[in-house]
Scaffold this motif. Structure first.
Motif, mmCIF file in Angstrom:
data_model
loop_
_atom_site.group_PDB
_atom_site.id
_atom_site.type_symbol
_atom_site.label_atom_id
_atom_site.label_comp_id
_atom_site.label_asym_id
_atom_site.label_seq_id
_atom_site.Cartn_x
_atom_site.Cartn_y
_atom_site.Cartn_z
ATOM 1 N N THR A 50 29.599 -1.437 -7.448
ATOM 2 C CA THR A 50 28.658 -1.190 -8.530
ATOM 3 C C THR A 50 28.594 0.308 -8.800
ATOM 4 O OG1 THR A 50 26.375 -1.520 -9.293
ATOM 5 C CG2 THR A 50 26.668 -1.047 -6.941
ATOM 6 N N SER A 55 27.469 -0.970 -13.973
ATOM 7 C CA SER A 55 28.544 -1.952 -14.081
ATOM 8 C C SER A 55 28.924 -2.462 -12.701
ATOM 9 C CB SER A 55 29.760 -1.344 -14.767
ATOM 10 O OG SER A 55 30.294 -0.291 -13.989
ATOM 11 N N ASN A 57 31.963 -4.919 -10.424
ATOM 12 C CA ASN A 57 33.273 -5.562 -10.367
ATOM 13 C C ASN A 57 33.381 -6.331 -9.073
ATOM 14 O OD1 ASN A 57 35.044 -4.676 -12.745
ATOM 15 N ND2 ASN A 57 34.171 -2.748 -12.071
#
Length: 118
Positions: A50, A55, A57
């Motif tokens: 993060t 964002s 992943n």
């Protein structure tokens, strides 16, 4: 800078477990935090990351089951592990890219073992 993980242990397949990792020391900002894991006989691999912008992943193997979150005020990152599988058994490591005023550094925790039983 120190990273300390907690929350690892034994969990049954299909159960849930939450890992925590707190960063401390000379920290001006953290660019991103994440979780990696290393199973016996295998290479360390990324689980989830993060960023400070929010964002996230995930590794394909954990998408839909694991959730990474962070508390920026506490310099802490979490990994919620839902419906774990036996193949998730590994030592989980926390990592953070930290700006300490002099430059950026990548720091790692000592690892916390997670064992998923069938």
């Amino acid at each position: 800078v120190q990273l300390v993980e907690s929350g690892g242990g034994l969990v049954q397949a299909g159960g849930s477990l939450r890992l925590s990792c707190a960063a401390s020391g000379r920290i001006l900002s953290i660019n991103d935090m994440g979780w990696y894991r290393q199973a016996p006989g295998k290479q360390r691999e990324v689980v989830a990351v993060t960023t400070s912008a929010g964002s996230t992943n995930y590794a394909d193997s954990v998408k839909g089951r694991f959730t990474i979150s962070s508390d920026n005020a506490k310099n802490t990152v979490y990994l919620q592990m839902n419906s774990p599988k036996t193949e998730d058994t590994a030592v989980y490591y926390c990592t953070a890219r930290v700006f300490n005023g002099s430059g950026y550094g990548q720091y790692w925790g000592q690892g916390t073992p997670v064992t998923v039983s069938s």
